[in-house]
Design an enzyme around this catalytic site. Structure first.
Site, short mmCIF file in Angstrom:
data_model
loop_
_atom_site.label_atom_id
_atom_site.label_comp_id
_atom_site.label_asym_id
_atom_site.label_seq_id
_atom_site.Cartn_x
_atom_site.Cartn_y
_atom_site.Cartn_z
N PHE A 29 43.54 40.33 36.46
CA PHE A 29 42.59 39.46 35.80
C PHE A 29 41.18 39.97 35.64
O PHE A 29 40.47 39.29 35.31
CB PHE A 29 42.62 38.08 36.58
N ARG B 214 34.14 26.03 51.15
CA ARG B 214 35.51 26.19 50.23
C ARG B 214 36.30 24.83 50.40
O ARG B 214 36.95 24.92 49.49
CB ARG B 214 36.32 27.51 50.99
N ARG C 86 36.51 21.48 42.22
CA ARG C 86 37.27 22.35 40.96
C ARG C 86 38.25 21.26 40.42
O ARG C 86 38.54 21.25 39.13
CB ARG C 86 38.22 23.27 41.44
N GLU D 122 27.60 39.33 49.68
CA GLU D 122 27.31 38.59 48.16
C GLU D 122 25.69 37.97 48.28
O GLU D 122 25.12 38.05 47.32
CB GLU D 122 28.17 37.49 48.43
N LYS E 46 29.44 28.39 37.88
CA LYS E 46 29.87 29.49 36.92
C LYS E 46 29.61 28.73 35.48
O LYS E 46 29.10 27.66 35.16
CB LYS E 46 31.21 29.72 36.90
N TYR F 170 32.26 41.49 41.72
CA TYR F 170 34.04 41.16 41.58
C TYR F 170 34.34 42.79 41.97
O TYR F 170 35.72 42.56 41.68
CB TYR F 170 34.22 40.57 40.64
N THR G 223 41.59 27.70 44.53
CA THR G 223 40.98 28.70 43.17
C THR G 223 41.53 27.96 41.90
O THR G 223 40.80 28.22 40.87
CB THR G 223 41.57 29.92 43.30
P1 CMP Z 1 36.55 33.42 42.40
O1 CMP Z 1 36.54 32.41 43.87
O2 CMP Z 1 35.27 33.36 41.86
O3 CMP Z 1 36.98 34.76 42.81
C1 CMP Z 1 37.76 35.38 41.91
C2 CMP Z 1 37.90 34.74 40.81
O4 CMP Z 1 38.88 35.30 39.87
C3 CMP Z 1 38.44 33.36 40.81
O5 CMP Z 1 37.57 32.59 41.52
C4 CMP Z 1 39.06 33.17 39.62
O6 CMP Z 1 38.15 32.34 38.86
C5 CMP Z 1 39.68 34.28 39.18
N1 CMP Z 1 40.93 34.56 38.96
C6 CMP Z 1 41.74 34.57 37.78
N2 CMP Z 1 42.91 34.92 38.02
C7 CMP Z 1 43.09 34.83 39.38
C8 CMP Z 1 44.27 34.89 40.26
N3 CMP Z 1 45.47 34.96 39.61
N4 CMP Z 1 44.03 34.89 41.64
C9 CMP Z 1 42.73 34.74 42.09
N5 CMP Z 1 41.85 34.87 41.33
C10 CMP Z 1 41.66 34.61 39.93
#
Ligand code: CMP
Length: 141
Positions: free
Chosen positions: A59, A87, A104, A128, A11, A51, A93
């Protein structure tokens, strides 16, 4: 074990930090092969389309704005159980919840600027990969 492909996105925050190589090394160190790769500065429409599954989440708007804030580096990774393996390498996340040593935990700042994306299921991986590599041959090695 099943040979799988998964989509990975480094990212804008991680691209800006100049840690693309360090992240790719983690994939290679876990025996994931980089089968396709490109840089992109996503349009708002491309990011929102990618997305779309999150379009009703609170969000969503911030997520799209973040994903277009700078270039991303997009890969197809291939290997045994590539989806779960990636993963596991990424960690949770929210980087505050991510296990030590995960991408991360080591490179991300916040749940929005969380360094990497990885597909979460075989179905989503196929969707994707087709989204970002529609007309490209992906070579098995
Ligand atoms: P990603 O795995 O790219 O998938 C969706 C993205 O939304 C996630 O990573 C986060 O960067 C973003 N995001 C922001 N807030 C939330 C949340 N509350 N739960 C899940 N994803 C979130």
């Amino acid at each position: 074990m099943a040979l799988q492909r998964t989509l990975s996105i480094i990212k804008p925050d991680a691209v800006k930090k100049n840690v693309i190589g360090q992240i790719l090394s983690r994939f290679e160190g876990a025996e994931l092969k980089i089968s396709a790769m490109r840089f992109a500065l996503l349009s708002r429409e491309e990011a929102a389309g990618f997305y779309a599954v999150h379009k009703d989440r609170p969000f969503f708007k911030d997520l799209v704005e973040f994903m277009i804030s700078g270039p991303v580096c997009i890969q197809v990774l291939e290997g045994d159980e590539a989806i779960q393996k990636n993963r596991d390498l990424m960690g949770a996340t929210d980087p505050k919840q991510a296990d030590p040593g995960t991408i991360r935990a080591d490179f991300a700042e916040s749940i929005d600027a969380n360094a990497v994306h990885g597909s979460d299921s075989p179905e989503n991986a196929a969707t994707e990969i087709a989204y970002f590599f529609p007309n490209m041959n992906i070579y098995s090695r």
